[in-house]
Scaffold this active site. Structure first.
Site, PDB file in Angstrom:
ATOM      1  N   HIS A  28      11.026  -6.367  -6.448  1.00 41.78           N
ATOM      2  CA  HIS A  28      11.159  -5.479  -5.072  1.00 41.78           C
ATOM      3  C   HIS A  28      11.757  -4.051  -6.084  1.00 41.78           C
ATOM      4  CE1 HIS A  28       9.094  -5.945  -1.709  1.00 41.78           C
ATOM      5  NE2 HIS A  28       9.540  -6.850  -1.926  1.00 41.78           N
TER       6      HIS A  28
ATOM      7  N   GLY B 111       6.666 -15.870   1.609  1.00 41.51           N
ATOM      8  CA  GLY B 111       6.371 -14.399   2.251  1.00 41.51           C
ATOM      9  C   GLY B 111       6.769 -13.332   2.229  1.00 41.51           C
ATOM     10  N   CYS B 112       6.572 -12.748   1.935  1.00 42.55           N
ATOM     11  CA  CYS B 112       7.526 -10.810   2.015  1.00 42.55           C
ATOM     12  C   CYS B 112       7.394  -9.696   3.511  1.00 42.55           C
ATOM     13  CB  CYS B 112       6.727  -9.844   1.228  1.00 42.55           C
ATOM     14  SG  CYS B 112       7.932  -8.665   0.543  1.00 42.55           S
TER      15      CYS B 112
ATOM     16  N   GLY C 172       0.871  -1.188  -0.282  1.00 40.58           N
ATOM     17  CA  GLY C 172      -0.400   0.487  -0.013  1.00 40.58           C
ATOM     18  C   GLY C 172       1.215   1.401   0.480  1.00 40.58           C
TER      19      GLY C 172
ATOM     20  N   HIS D 165      12.667 -12.807  -6.319  1.00 38.93           N
ATOM     21  CA  HIS D 165      11.818 -12.081  -5.653  1.00 38.93           C
ATOM     22  C   HIS D 165      12.456 -10.172  -4.885  1.00 38.93           C
ATOM     23  CE1 HIS D 165       8.628 -11.369  -1.182  1.00 38.93           C
ATOM     24  NE2 HIS D 165       9.662 -10.388  -1.463  1.00 38.93           N
ATOM     25  N   GLU D 166      13.312 -10.616  -5.089  1.00 36.15           N
ATOM     26  CA  GLU D 166      14.040  -9.245  -4.370  1.00 36.15           C
ATOM     27  C   GLU D 166      14.775  -8.305  -5.857  1.00 36.15           C
ATOM     28  OE1 GLU D 166      14.343  -8.224  -1.304  1.00 36.15           O
ATOM     29  OE2 GLU D 166      13.817 -10.710  -0.243  1.00 36.15           O
TER      30      GLU D 166
HETATM   31 ZN   LIG Z   1       9.815  -8.706  -0.294  1.00 37.17          ZN
END
Ligand SMILES: [Zn+2]
Length: 216
Positions: free
Chosen positions: A179, A132-133, A32, A175-176
Site C-alpha cells: 500500500h 482481501g483488502c 480507483g 500487503h500493507e
Molecule cells: Zn489493503
C-alpha cells in the site's frame, strides 16, 4: 448502469459539500481513488512525536478497530505517509474456522505501528491463499506471498524495531507494505480467483443486496 445512476443521483442530492471532510478519514478509501496509487512519503524522524503524526496513528488504530481489520495503511485513510499498523487479536482468531486458522497459520499479533518500514524476505518460498483488502470492499482473490519476512521500522515513539513474521502475519505485512508503494493485491492476484464474497447472498436476495462500504 442502474446502480451507477442511483449513486450519481445520491451524490447530486448530497452535493459536493459532503466530500469536504479532510483526511485522515474515518472511512477506508476504495480502489480507483488516486491516493491508493501514490508512492507514500517517508515521515521525518523528528516529526514522529508531532501532533499530526500521533493523531494519524490514533486514527489508523480507530479505523482498524472499527472495520475489525488486521492491517491498515495511511494511504487507505487518505494520507500519503509511510505508516501502517497491524494486529491480530485472539478474539478475531476465535471467529475464524479452526481449519482456516491452521492452514493459513494465523497467530496473535500485538498491535504494532510501522513508520518508514523496510521489508526483508527471510523465506523466499511462496504460499498462495485468498486475501482481501478494505480498499477493495466485497472481494477476495488468491495471492502468492513470501512465507517469512522481517519488517524494520520506527514505532510510534520513534524507536527502531525489527520483527520477523511468518505465514498469515507475513502476508499482512507484505500487503500493507505494498500500500505504501501505491500497489494493491489486485495487481498480483490470480485473476481467475477474484470473487465477490457475497455471491451466494446475491442469489438468495434475488440481487437485492449492496456491498457495505462502512461497518455497522
Ligand atoms: Zn489493503
Amino acid at each position: 448502469m442502474g446502480v451507477t445512476r442511483k449513486i450519481l443521483n445520491w451524490y447530486a442530492r448530497i452535493g459536493p459539500s459532503h466530500g469536504k471532510k479532510l483526511p485522515p478519514y474515518e472511512h477506508v478509501v476504495q480502489i480507483g481513488d488516486p491516493m491508493l496509487r501514490k508512492a507514500s512519503e517517508p515521515v521525518a524522524v523528528d516529526k514522529i512525536k508531532s501532533e499530526e503524526i500521533q493523531k494519524l496513528i490514533k486514527k489508523l488504530k480507530y479505523v482498524l478497530d472499527k472495520y475489525g481489520s488486521v492491517g491498515m495503511s495511511a494511504p487507505q485513510i487518505g494520507v500519503n505517509k509511510r505508516i501502517f499498523v497491524m494486529r491480530q487479536t485472539a478474539l478475531q482468531i476465535a471467529s475464524i474456522p479452526k481449519e482456516s486458522v491452521k492452514t493459513r497459520g494465523i497467530t496473535v499479533v500485538p498491535f504494532s505501528v510501522f513508520i518508514n518500514p523496510t521489508l526483508k524476505v527471510i523465506d523466499y518460498s511462496k504460499v498462495t491463499l485468498s486475501e482481501g483488502c478494505e480498499s477493495v470492499q466485497g472481494y477476495t482473490a488468491e495471492v502468492a506471498r513470501y512465507k517469512e519476512v522481517e519488517i524494520t521500522a520506527l514505532n510510534a515513539e520513534g524507536d527502531s524495531t525489527s520483527t520477523k513474521y511468518k505465514d498469515w502475519a507475513a502476508r499482512i505485512a507484505q500487503h500493507e507494505m505494498e500500500h505504501l508503494d501505491g500497489k494493491l493485491y489486485t495487481d498480483i492476484m490470480d485473476r481467475k480467483s477474484l470473487q465477490c464474497i457475497f455471491w451466494e447472498e446475491v442469489n438468495l436476495a434475488k440481487g437485492k443486496l449492496a456491498i457495505p462500504f462502512y461497518p455497522d
